[in-house]
Design a protein around this motif. Sequence first.
Motif, mmCIF file in Angstrom:
data_model
loop_
_atom_site.group_PDB
_atom_site.id
_atom_site.type_symbol
_atom_site.label_atom_id
_atom_site.label_comp_id
_atom_site.label_asym_id
_atom_site.label_seq_id
_atom_site.Cartn_x
_atom_site.Cartn_y
_atom_site.Cartn_z
ATOM 1 N N SER A 1 -74.679 32.094 69.328
ATOM 2 C CA SER A 1 -73.564 32.457 68.215
ATOM 3 C C SER A 1 -73.344 33.606 68.244
ATOM 4 C CB SER A 1 -74.482 31.942 66.718
ATOM 5 O OG SER A 1 -73.394 32.416 65.564
ATOM 6 N N PRO A 2 -71.958 34.183 68.023
ATOM 7 C CA PRO A 2 -71.578 35.369 68.029
ATOM 8 C C PRO A 2 -71.891 36.351 66.688
ATOM 9 C CG PRO A 2 -69.674 34.020 67.504
ATOM 10 C CD PRO A 2 -70.786 33.014 67.813
ATOM 11 N N LEU A 3 -72.494 35.576 65.802
ATOM 12 C CA LEU A 3 -72.900 36.292 64.509
ATOM 13 C C LEU A 3 -73.654 37.445 64.450
ATOM 14 C CD1 LEU A 3 -72.828 35.992 61.289
ATOM 15 C CD2 LEU A 3 -74.331 34.431 61.523
ATOM 16 N N ASP A 4 -73.201 38.487 63.817
ATOM 17 C CA ASP A 4 -74.227 39.433 63.927
ATOM 18 C C ASP A 4 -74.514 39.703 62.111
ATOM 19 O OD1 ASP A 4 -75.644 42.035 63.595
ATOM 20 O OD2 ASP A 4 -73.451 43.340 64.328
ATOM 21 N N SER A 5 -75.615 39.156 62.231
ATOM 22 C CA SER A 5 -76.178 38.660 60.562
ATOM 23 C C SER A 5 -76.473 39.835 59.851
ATOM 24 C CB SER A 5 -77.038 37.578 60.623
ATOM 25 O OG SER A 5 -78.197 38.055 61.102
ATOM 26 N N VAL A 6 -76.539 39.669 58.504
ATOM 27 C CA VAL A 6 -77.130 40.543 57.467
ATOM 28 C C VAL A 6 -77.608 39.748 56.343
ATOM 29 C CG1 VAL A 6 -76.719 42.302 55.844
ATOM 30 C CG2 VAL A 6 -75.588 42.530 57.756
ATOM 31 N N ILE A 7 -79.014 39.631 56.147
ATOM 32 C CA ILE A 7 -79.581 38.796 55.073
ATOM 33 C C ILE A 7 -80.069 39.730 53.750
ATOM 34 C CG2 ILE A 7 -79.930 36.552 56.521
ATOM 35 C CD1 ILE A 7 -82.751 37.531 56.553
ATOM 36 N N THR A 8 -79.581 39.086 52.716
ATOM 37 C CA THR A 8 -80.112 39.959 51.409
ATOM 38 C C THR A 8 -80.911 38.957 50.593
ATOM 39 O OG1 THR A 8 -78.127 41.327 51.876
ATOM 40 C CG2 THR A 8 -79.554 41.499 49.603
ATOM 41 N N LEU A 9 -82.170 39.521 50.144
ATOM 42 C CA LEU A 9 -82.821 38.607 48.984
ATOM 43 C C LEU A 9 -82.507 39.419 47.544
ATOM 44 C CD1 LEU A 9 -84.880 36.558 48.295
ATOM 45 C CD2 LEU A 9 -86.747 38.230 48.956
ATOM 46 N N LEU A 10 -82.083 38.566 46.796
ATOM 47 C CA LEU A 10 -81.712 38.920 45.451
ATOM 48 C C LEU A 10 -82.389 38.133 44.384
ATOM 49 C CD1 LEU A 10 -78.195 38.424 46.815
ATOM 50 C CD2 LEU A 10 -78.501 40.831 45.766
ATOM 51 N N PRO B 1 -65.493 29.214 62.726
ATOM 52 C CA PRO B 1 -66.661 28.245 62.558
ATOM 53 C C PRO B 1 -67.735 28.460 63.828
ATOM 54 C CG PRO B 1 -64.760 27.527 62.257
ATOM 55 C CD PRO B 1 -64.216 28.676 62.605
ATOM 56 N N ALA B 2 -67.420 29.076 64.643
ATOM 57 C CA ALA B 2 -68.317 29.366 65.872
ATOM 58 C C ALA B 2 -69.555 30.295 65.355
ATOM 59 C CB ALA B 2 -67.569 30.062 67.050
ATOM 60 N N PHE B 3 -69.341 31.051 64.131
ATOM 61 C CA PHE B 3 -70.330 31.991 63.663
ATOM 62 C C PHE B 3 -71.513 31.223 62.937
ATOM 63 C CE2 PHE B 3 -67.076 34.776 64.922
ATOM 64 C CZ PHE B 3 -67.712 36.107 64.847
ATOM 65 N N ALA B 4 -72.086 30.420 63.575
ATOM 66 C CA ALA B 4 -73.131 29.664 63.220
ATOM 67 C C ALA B 4 -74.628 30.317 63.185
ATOM 68 C CB ALA B 4 -73.097 28.050 63.923
#
Length: 783
Positions: free
Chosen positions: A376-385, A429-432
């Motif tokens: 996937s081309p996604l360059d992710s950020v995850i945040t816990l809130l 949609p490709a950013f899975a």
Amino acid sequence: MKRSVYLAMCVSILWAAPADADVPATMYIFPAGAQRGTSVRVRVGGLYLHEACAWEMAGPGVSVPPRIEAVETIWFEGPVIPLPDSQQAEDYPRDLAATVSVAANAPLGNHPWRVWTDQGAVPSRSFLVGTLPEVVEDEIDGAPLPVEVKLPVTINGRIFPREDVDLWTFSARAGQVLTCTALTNRLGSPFDARLEIRDARGHRVAESTENSLPGIDSFVRFTAPVDGDYSVVIHDVKYGGLQHYVYRLTVTAEPFVDRIYPLGGRRGTRVPFELTGGGLSQNRIEWLLPTDLGSTSVTDVGLSSATGRLISVELDDLPEALETEPNDRSDQAREMDVPFVGNGQIGRPGDVDYWRVRGVKGQTLEFDLRAARLGSPLDSVITLLDLQGQELARADDVHLTDSFLRYTFPADGQFLVKVEERLPTRGAPAFAYRLRVAPPPAPDFSVQLPADAISVARGGESKIKFKVVRNGSFAEPVTLQWSNLPAGVAVSEAVVPGNADEVEVSFKATAMAPVDAHLVTVRGTAMIAGQPLIRLAKYVSTNRDDITNDTLLLAVTQPTPFKISGVYEVKYAQRGGKFVRHFKIERGGYTGPLQVRLADKQARHLQGVRGPAIEVPADATEFDYPIYLPPWMEIGRTSRTVVMGIGEVVDPDGHKHKVSFTSLAQNEQIVALVDPGQLSLDVDRQSVVAIPGENAELTIRIGRGQGVNVPVRVELVTANHIRGISAEPVVLPQDQSVGSIRLQFANGRIGPFNMPVTLRATALKGKDDPVVAEAQVELVPDR
């Protein structure tokens, strides 16, 4: 280039101070793949592989001979490289050839191969197996000529020399969706490919853009507007090109899957997948996922296998869920029971996905977002809130595009996981992704091989570092153990302490260790809960070639005993002439003959400099080496040429070992300042109309410099692919400067004239002392 003949000699192998060996290397295999059920003749381009070397290709269904033999190297000089680019170092790989046989049931995809010599083992490169018919480029010099192919097809080609462009033509029907994909970097090639589609009139229809398809280096898709002929043009984006600019270009109107969603599923379940691509008859398909692979493993589902590229999905044992849109706000988050895997897409720029989880005080959870590693081309950020939107933890791995965080909850309650793209302007949609939320795994580990080939010289030592990847709470020492070590090789104690992730391992070979290569397996052993846990070490390439290997090719090598040395000097040399450099040999106890020729590695681009292979007798301690400068070389440039010496060491038991020495140091370079040549050649016409069955008379004029008071021979030189033109050589006596040469065109088919022909004038001042001048003539086909 003819295969060299070497003389055997018996010499001591107990060298007091051996020279450094020339480390062997490979730069390409061409073609870089084959169709199932076929055999293909391949060329391996290597450095310091000499006249033959051992090789292997991994995986069932492919077979190669145990040795690969030297053949004449395909070489095109290409354009003149101006200063300062011509001052860059350059490698000159030489071709070896063998046949690769691929069974009809051979596994699709990558089959790594590697070679080794008596002076080193070389890391693996890729060879791909596909299902489509394949063609191999018949390489020619000059301007591109269109070559017709029938679809579907995988084309094996090279962009060689610099500025080369390849042109492939095919027929298509109006409304057909055609996909063109190029593999380059994934073959280990530096080639950055640009693809352009043109119609029959040469107008651009489509071109490749920044590609984001997993497993593909360059990509273009278009719908044929009308019935007719089309062409795909391929070249390097910077118009580079050399022997190792290898590519596999697939052109097909068959269904082609770009991506699937979700990126994985639960093992042993039937999962519906959405398909995107070109020419698809359906956009959904259902698979029963296998049950026999380990946790979070990847399995191939077989789509798009024609290119040697397989569509893969990740398997897991956790419950799975798909995101439910809209979920851009915290109050729209889907609530999930831990553990789980959440599948989602950042479907547009600015899109955000929320997931809700329940945490228990003191509980530790891992939030592992898996995207880039799954294509996937996604360059992710995850945040816990928390539910009030207060940020508790955040993972934005700038250097690693997949995000991971571990968090211990301070209290019971519900919490939010926010997933987004690091750059708000990106999304599609490709950013899975797959968000895996679970407690830390059971204590476990894996061992990573730093390479899949290593060499250790007789009487020498080599060191490499092994890395241990720790999972869960694993913090125990890991002991490395070896299987199938070569005789005479000892390994240092290798224990990775519980508070460390790597250990340096030393391999030492005795002075009499047999020169050989062995496939060594490395296992890591640790105690967990009183029970031994054993893991096989594996090599996983960090490049884009997707090479993996669970064996280490360990070669015991023969050091080079001799050296070639010189004193730094700079002299003037006429272009088109001969230049001689004196060298000395530091034999180091070696008593045999040597062969000396141009080295495979050069300190600078040779720019057409040639040199012979000469034999230096066994009793010689010095020699002269000649080089020949081309007549078109840049005046004023500094030519730097490097030679190599090749000898054969014979063990007391009769085993022979080819060894060589190269030095790029200035003292050992042939350094020449390029002066104007002593001979010139002018022609009264720079272009001629080529009419079948007729002749063309050209007036030639010779200019002789001081000391060239000898006859001059003028002859026609053409590229091998140009047919139907000849000329009888003419000789101008030493007192004649003007003459003529007749070009004769055969009846019938002649050409193709995609490059000039050359008239070459040669004056022999003495034995092996030519002075050369050249002039080019364009041939224009008769319309």
